[in-house]
Design a protein around this motif. Structure first.
Motif, PDB file in Angstrom:
ATOM      1  N   VAL A 193      39.174-118.728 -65.932  1.00  0.00           N
ATOM      2  CA  VAL A 193      37.883-118.877 -65.244  1.00  0.00           C
ATOM      3  C   VAL A 193      37.783-120.184 -64.468  1.00  0.00           C
ATOM      4  O   VAL A 193      37.282-120.208 -63.345  1.00  0.00           O
ATOM      5  N   TYR A 194      38.242-121.271 -65.055  1.00  0.00           N
ATOM      6  CA  TYR A 194      38.148-122.580 -64.400  1.00  0.00           C
ATOM      7  C   TYR A 194      38.839-122.526 -63.038  1.00  0.00           C
ATOM      8  O   TYR A 194      39.931-121.957 -62.910  1.00  0.00           O
ATOM      9  N   PRO A 311      36.168-114.603 -52.406  1.00  0.00           N
ATOM     10  CA  PRO A 311      35.570-115.898 -52.096  1.00  0.00           C
ATOM     11  C   PRO A 311      36.177-117.077 -52.851  1.00  0.00           C
ATOM     12  O   PRO A 311      35.773-118.229 -52.621  1.00  0.00           O
ATOM     13  N   GLY A 312      37.109-116.844 -53.762  1.00  0.00           N
ATOM     14  CA  GLY A 312      37.700-117.919 -54.541  1.00  0.00           C
ATOM     15  C   GLY A 312      37.169-117.935 -55.968  1.00  0.00           C
ATOM     16  O   GLY A 312      36.112-117.395 -56.280  1.00  0.00           O
ATOM     17  N   ARG A 313      37.916-118.564 -56.855  1.00  0.00           N
ATOM     18  CA  ARG A 313      37.556-118.573 -58.273  1.00  0.00           C
ATOM     19  C   ARG A 313      36.253-119.294 -58.536  1.00  0.00           C
ATOM     20  O   ARG A 313      35.524-118.960 -59.476  1.00  0.00           O
ATOM     21  N   ILE A 319      30.843-114.609 -63.402  1.00  0.00           N
ATOM     22  CA  ILE A 319      31.365-113.275 -63.686  1.00  0.00           C
ATOM     23  C   ILE A 319      32.551-113.362 -64.648  1.00  0.00           C
ATOM     24  O   ILE A 319      32.666-112.580 -65.601  1.00  0.00           O
ATOM     25  N   GLY A 320      33.433-114.329 -64.408  1.00  0.00           N
ATOM     26  CA  GLY A 320      34.602-114.488 -65.262  1.00  0.00           C
ATOM     27  C   GLY A 320      34.234-114.859 -66.687  1.00  0.00           C
ATOM     28  O   GLY A 320      34.807-114.330 -67.646  1.00  0.00           O
TER      29      GLY A 320
END
Length: 482
Positions: A193-194, A311-313, A319-320
């Motif tokens: 997620v990070y 759009p990128g992490r 959401i993650g």
């Protein structure tokens, strides 16, 4: 001693676990998100035919095992051992010290080396060689981690200098594996997620904090107790090693008796885990599965994220985070429901002990999906790792003669290579499913001592394994956005 929040009693173990998890998130506020090194691995989608055939094979295998496999024979096979000599345990300190010094050198390159995750050896070693490669070695061979654990030598040194012969505080039994659960959740969040888990400097800071917190916990609670139930990576690798074919038993005379066994044999005889131990294993499996799910068009579409314009992490951290926890909760609920229902069908009371014993049977499925999901990443990023380790500071060094190697990133583009990868992935998942069902059947027979009741009790869990195997094949056949 009480804290100021809700008058909750202060616990050193809880504090260490929370700090270990927080270590993964304190590497700095994310700016521009760097890509995870694995995200740049070559992606091959499993053909739909393999997905369908694999699902049908999983159903057929489960049915055959439950109807014709004699559980008593499985129990005898699980008990089979071939003596292979013994090894002295004294080299453990030397191997641990070497691993610790290597880790220090890698952390230094995180600060002084290239900021490119595919040129700096720290992220490549952590995410490719350690998390992917060593996990597979543990599952196939056995507990290699016991020999190279980087905490062991520093712990021995600290306790010797402080003349600490016994743990300062006994790790409470009621804590179970909860410290490891908290830490693994933090580890998985940082990896999945990070926004920048591969940024060398942030990863180096996270490792320093994580290592220091757990070393302090080992001095307080003892290395054996904390590495077994507190430090999540040691706990995970020890559990995965139970699948391996090499078994080591302490003789009490400074030697380790070595025996060879069949894959998964030790899973069938492993002692039942407490609820927290079962949850820890389920968390590990669900996190790897979510690593595959979070990249699919299906998952992103659920939240109106255009996978073709990802759009990128940084934009999907919420959401993650939700998905990571939700996938864990869903798998845990399904597993305990399946084991409880199986006991009910067999007219036996649902117990924690039965679920804690049966949870070992998911390890073959977990390792099989780990192999299939990360296969191409291991092969391609492993080449980057060889090059980076040979020139860790990008100053023209060539320590191992591999600094100038040309990475074959397109090695899976040919039809023959793709066919080989697809077959390896499908075979691993079906093979893992077969072994999992066999192990579960042997465990059920050990619990009930009756073949018919054992088969009845396994029906819901076998169905869950089929569904999870099909889910793994579906993930490998689904288009991904990152």
């Amino acid at each position: 001693m009480t804290s100021g929040i809700g008058n909750q009693r202060y616990s050193p173990a809880r504090a260490c676990a929370l700090l270990g998890a927080m270590a993964m998130a304190i590497a700095g506020a994310p700016g521009e998100a760097l890509a995870h090194a694995a995200d740049r691995g070559h992606v091959l989608l499993l053909p739909t035919g393999y997905y369908l055939i694999g699902g049908a094979a999983a159903v057929a295998v489960s049915f055959l095992v439950l109807t014709i496999a004699p559980p008593a024979a499985l129990a005898r096979l699980a008990a089979l051992r071939i003596a292979a000599g013994s090894l002295p345990v004294w080299p453990r300190f030397a191997f641990s010290l070497m691993t610790f010094l290597l880790l220090c050198a890698l952390v230094a390159t995180g600060f002084m080396g290239s900021r490119d995750p595919l040129s700096n050896p720290l992220p490549l070693t952590v995410w490719t060689l350690f998390w992917i490669g060593l996990t597979l070695v543990q599952g196939v061979v056995g507990n290699v981690w016991w020999w190279i654990d980087p905490w062991y030598a520093p712990w021995r040194a600290f306790t010797a200098l402080g003349r600490i012969n016994t743990p300062l505080v006994r790790l409470p039994d009621w804590l179970g594996y909860w410290p490891a659960i908290v830490q693994f959740l933090g580890f998985a969040w940082f990896e999945l997620v990070y926004p920048a888990p591969d940024d060398p400097e942030r990863l180096a800071i996270a490792i320093i904090v994580y290592f220091s917190v757990n070393l302090a916990a080992m001095v307080v609670f003892g290395h054996a107790a904390w590495s077994r139930r507190g430090e999540c990576l040691s706990a995970f690798l020890r559990m995965i090693s139970t699948l391996g074919v090499v078994e080591g038993t302490h003789t009490g005379r400074g030697r380790l008796a070595i025996a060879l066994c069949l894959p998964g044999a030790r899973l069938a005889t492993a002692p039942a885990l407490p609820v927290s131990g079962a949850l820890f294993l389920l968390l590990a499996l669900s996190s790897v599965s979510f690593d595959g799910l979070m990249r699919t068009f299906f998952w992103l579409g659920l939240f109106d994220v255009n996978p073709l314009e990802f759009p990128g992490r940084s934009a999907v951290m919420g959401i993650g985070s939700f998905g990571l926890v939700a996938s864990f909760a869903a798998l845990a609920a399904a597993f305990f429901a399946a084991t409880g229902l199986g006991q009910r069908i067999a007219s036996r009371p649902a117990t924690v002990a039965s679920a804690g014993a049966l949870v070992w049977s998911i390890i073959p499925i977990s390792l099989a999906y780990h192999f299939s999901h990360y296969l191409t990443t291991l092969v391609i990023n492993g080449q980057y790792a060889l090059a980076a380790l040979s020139d860790p500071l990008m100053n023209g060094a060539d320590l191992f003669g591999t600094a100038g190697m040309h990475v074959q990133a397109g090695m899976f583009m040919g039809a023959d290579s793709a066919w080989l990868v697809w077959n390896l992935q499908a075979a691993a998942i079906i093979g893992g499913h077969l072994l999992a069902v066999l192990v579960a059947h042997a465990i059920a027979y050990r619990i009930h001592r009756d073949a018919r009741i054992a088969a009845l009790s396994q029906a819901p869990l076998a169905l869950l394994m089929v569904l999870y195997t099909v889910f793994g094949l579906w993930l490998l056949s689904s288009p991904t956005a990152m």
